[in-house]
Design a protein around this motif. Structure first.
Motif, PDB file in Angstrom:
ATOM      1  N   ILE A   4      45.189  -2.522  40.388  1.00 56.02           N
ATOM      2  CA  ILE A   4      44.102  -2.536  39.407  1.00 56.02           C
ATOM      3  C   ILE A   4      43.647  -1.105  39.099  1.00 56.02           C
ATOM      4  CG2 ILE A   4      41.686  -3.201  39.037  1.00 56.02           C
ATOM      5  CD1 ILE A   4      42.325  -5.795  40.587  1.00 56.02           C
ATOM      6  N   GLU A   5      43.517  -0.282  40.135  1.00 56.36           N
ATOM      7  CA  GLU A   5      43.111   1.111  39.932  1.00 56.36           C
ATOM      8  C   GLU A   5      44.147   1.883  39.118  1.00 56.36           C
ATOM      9  OE1 GLU A   5      42.190   2.855  43.709  1.00 56.36           O
ATOM     10  OE2 GLU A   5      40.503   1.523  44.071  1.00 56.36           O
ATOM     11  N   GLU A   6      45.431   1.639  39.378  1.00 59.95           N
ATOM     12  CA  GLU A   6      46.486   2.299  38.608  1.00 59.95           C
ATOM     13  C   GLU A   6      46.426   1.871  37.143  1.00 59.95           C
ATOM     14  OE1 GLU A   6      50.176   1.345  40.534  1.00 59.95           O
ATOM     15  OE2 GLU A   6      49.739   2.602  42.285  1.00 59.95           O
ATOM     16  N   GLU A   7      46.240   0.595  36.930  1.00 62.59           N
ATOM     17  CA  GLU A   7      46.145   0.079  35.560  1.00 62.59           C
ATOM     18  C   GLU A   7      44.924   0.655  34.852  1.00 62.59           C
ATOM     19  OE1 GLU A   7      47.363  -2.038  32.211  1.00 62.59           O
ATOM     20  OE2 GLU A   7      48.423  -1.670  34.091  1.00 62.59           O
ATOM     21  N   LEU A   8      43.812   0.746  35.544  1.00 60.32           N
ATOM     22  CA  LEU A   8      42.597   1.317  34.973  1.00 60.32           C
ATOM     23  C   LEU A   8      42.808   2.785  34.606  1.00 60.32           C
ATOM     24  CD1 LEU A   8      39.641   1.031  34.191  1.00 60.32           C
ATOM     25  CD2 LEU A   8      39.036   1.538  36.569  1.00 60.32           C
ATOM     26  N   ALA A   9      43.467   3.534  35.476  1.00 56.36           N
ATOM     27  CA  ALA A   9      43.753   4.942  35.190  1.00 56.36           C
ATOM     28  C   ALA A   9      44.654   5.061  33.964  1.00 56.36           C
ATOM     29  CB  ALA A   9      44.403   5.604  36.406  1.00 56.36           C
ATOM     30  N   HIS A  10      45.646   4.203  33.871  1.00 53.65           N
ATOM     31  CA  HIS A  10      46.543   4.207  32.721  1.00 53.65           C
ATOM     32  C   HIS A  10      45.765   3.896  31.434  1.00 53.65           C
ATOM     33  CE1 HIS A  10      50.041   3.519  30.211  1.00 53.65           C
ATOM     34  NE2 HIS A  10      49.587   2.311  29.937  1.00 53.65           N
TER      35      HIS A  10
ATOM     36  N   THR B 225      45.259   6.321  28.181  1.00 51.10           N
ATOM     37  CA  THR B 225      45.642   5.843  26.850  1.00 51.10           C
ATOM     38  C   THR B 225      44.466   5.914  25.890  1.00 51.10           C
ATOM     39  OG1 THR B 225      47.310   4.381  27.807  1.00 51.10           O
ATOM     40  CG2 THR B 225      46.591   3.888  25.567  1.00 51.10           C
ATOM     41  N   THR B 226      43.296   5.528  26.351  1.00 52.65           N
ATOM     42  CA  THR B 226      42.091   5.576  25.518  1.00 52.65           C
ATOM     43  C   THR B 226      41.776   7.009  25.115  1.00 52.65           C
ATOM     44  OG1 THR B 226      41.208   3.614  26.593  1.00 52.65           O
ATOM     45  CG2 THR B 226      39.642   4.990  25.429  1.00 52.65           C
ATOM     46  N   GLU B 227      41.893   7.950  26.042  1.00 51.46           N
ATOM     47  CA  GLU B 227      41.632   9.358  25.723  1.00 51.46           C
ATOM     48  C   GLU B 227      42.641   9.889  24.715  1.00 51.46           C
ATOM     49  OE1 GLU B 227      41.595  11.394  29.468  1.00 51.46           O
ATOM     50  OE2 GLU B 227      39.757  10.391  30.138  1.00 51.46           O
ATOM     51  N   GLU B 228      43.913   9.536  24.878  1.00 52.47           N
ATOM     52  CA  GLU B 228      44.947   9.973  23.936  1.00 52.47           C
ATOM     53  C   GLU B 228      44.678   9.422  22.542  1.00 52.47           C
ATOM     54  OE1 GLU B 228      48.577   8.662  25.745  1.00 52.47           O
ATOM     55  OE2 GLU B 228      48.597  10.301  27.208  1.00 52.47           O
ATOM     56  N   LEU B 229      44.336   8.148  22.475  1.00 53.39           N
ATOM     57  CA  LEU B 229      44.053   7.537  21.179  1.00 53.39           C
ATOM     58  C   LEU B 229      42.813   8.146  20.533  1.00 53.39           C
ATOM     59  CD1 LEU B 229      44.854   3.787  21.947  1.00 53.39           C
ATOM     60  CD2 LEU B 229      46.177   5.374  20.526  1.00 53.39           C
ATOM     61  N   SER B 230      41.827   8.465  21.345  1.00 56.34           N
ATOM     62  CA  SER B 230      40.621   9.101  20.824  1.00 56.34           C
ATOM     63  C   SER B 230      40.946  10.457  20.208  1.00 56.34           C
ATOM     64  CB  SER B 230      39.591   9.254  21.947  1.00 56.34           C
ATOM     65  OG  SER B 230      38.433   9.878  21.458  1.00 56.34           O
ATOM     66  N   GLU B 231      41.803  11.221  20.866  1.00 53.35           N
ATOM     67  CA  GLU B 231      42.215  12.521  20.328  1.00 53.35           C
ATOM     68  C   GLU B 231      42.983  12.362  19.021  1.00 53.35           C
ATOM     69  OE1 GLU B 231      44.408  14.474  23.423  1.00 53.35           O
ATOM     70  OE2 GLU B 231      42.655  14.597  24.747  1.00 53.35           O
ATOM     71  N   ILE B 232      43.841  11.364  18.964  1.00 60.19           N
ATOM     72  CA  ILE B 232      44.612  11.109  17.743  1.00 60.19           C
ATOM     73  C   ILE B 232      43.683  10.752  16.594  1.00 60.19           C
ATOM     74  CG2 ILE B 232      46.227   9.478  16.666  1.00 60.19           C
ATOM     75  CD1 ILE B 232      47.677   9.407  19.424  1.00 60.19           C
ATOM     76  N   VAL B 233      42.723   9.883  16.859  1.00 62.41           N
ATOM     77  CA  VAL B 233      41.783   9.471  15.819  1.00 62.41           C
ATOM     78  C   VAL B 233      40.955  10.670  15.343  1.00 62.41           C
ATOM     79  CG1 VAL B 233      39.725   8.064  15.356  1.00 62.41           C
ATOM     80  CG2 VAL B 233      41.687   7.057  16.515  1.00 62.41           C
ATOM     81  N   ALA B 234      40.543  11.525  16.255  1.00 65.68           N
ATOM     82  CA  ALA B 234      39.769  12.707  15.880  1.00 65.68           C
ATOM     83  C   ALA B 234      40.600  13.639  15.000  1.00 65.68           C
ATOM     84  CB  ALA B 234      39.285  13.443  17.130  1.00 65.68           C
ATOM     85  N   ARG B 235      41.863  13.855  15.346  1.00 62.31           N
ATOM     86  CA  ARG B 235      42.747  14.701  14.515  1.00 62.31           C
ATOM     87  C   ARG B 235      42.947  14.089  13.139  1.00 62.31           C
ATOM     88  NH1 ARG B 235      46.061  15.161  19.146  1.00 62.31           N
ATOM     89  NH2 ARG B 235      47.590  13.791  18.171  1.00 62.31           N
ATOM     90  N   GLN B 236      43.131  12.787  13.091  1.00 69.80           N
ATOM     91  CA  GLN B 236      43.330  12.117  11.813  1.00 69.80           C
ATOM     92  C   GLN B 236      42.064  12.213  10.958  1.00 69.80           C
ATOM     93  OE1 GLN B 236      44.638   8.193  12.991  1.00 69.80           O
ATOM     94  NE2 GLN B 236      46.792   8.774  12.821  1.00 69.80           N
TER      95      GLN B 236
END
Length: 66
Positions: free
Chosen positions: A6-12, A16-27
């Motif tokens: 569960i902890e590994e999945e949460l970290a993943h 992923t959420t941080e990466e998507l947030s960065e992508i949305v900000a760049r867009q």
């Protein structure tokens, strides 16, 4: 064991959420830039039209000296 999974999945999911947030900000930045460019082009076109110098020459049009 299940807790570690569960902890590994949460970290993943967090990564992923941080990466998507960065992508949305760049867009969003890119969209803002493109919107400013479109507005500038629209203003230029309106200025050319009001000055009577704006027309787009199409390939099948004769030049004005014919």
């Amino acid at each position: 064991m299940a807790e570690q999974k569960i902890e590994e999945e949460l970290a993943h999911l967090r990564r992923t959420t941080e990466e998507l947030s960065e992508i949305v900000a760049r867009q969003a930045d890119e969209i803002d830039l493109l919107n400013r460019r479109v507005q500038m082009l629209l203003m230029r076109a309106a200025e050319q039209e009001s000055e009577g110098t704006g027309g787009v020459v199409l390939a099948d049009e004769r030049p004005p000296h014919y």
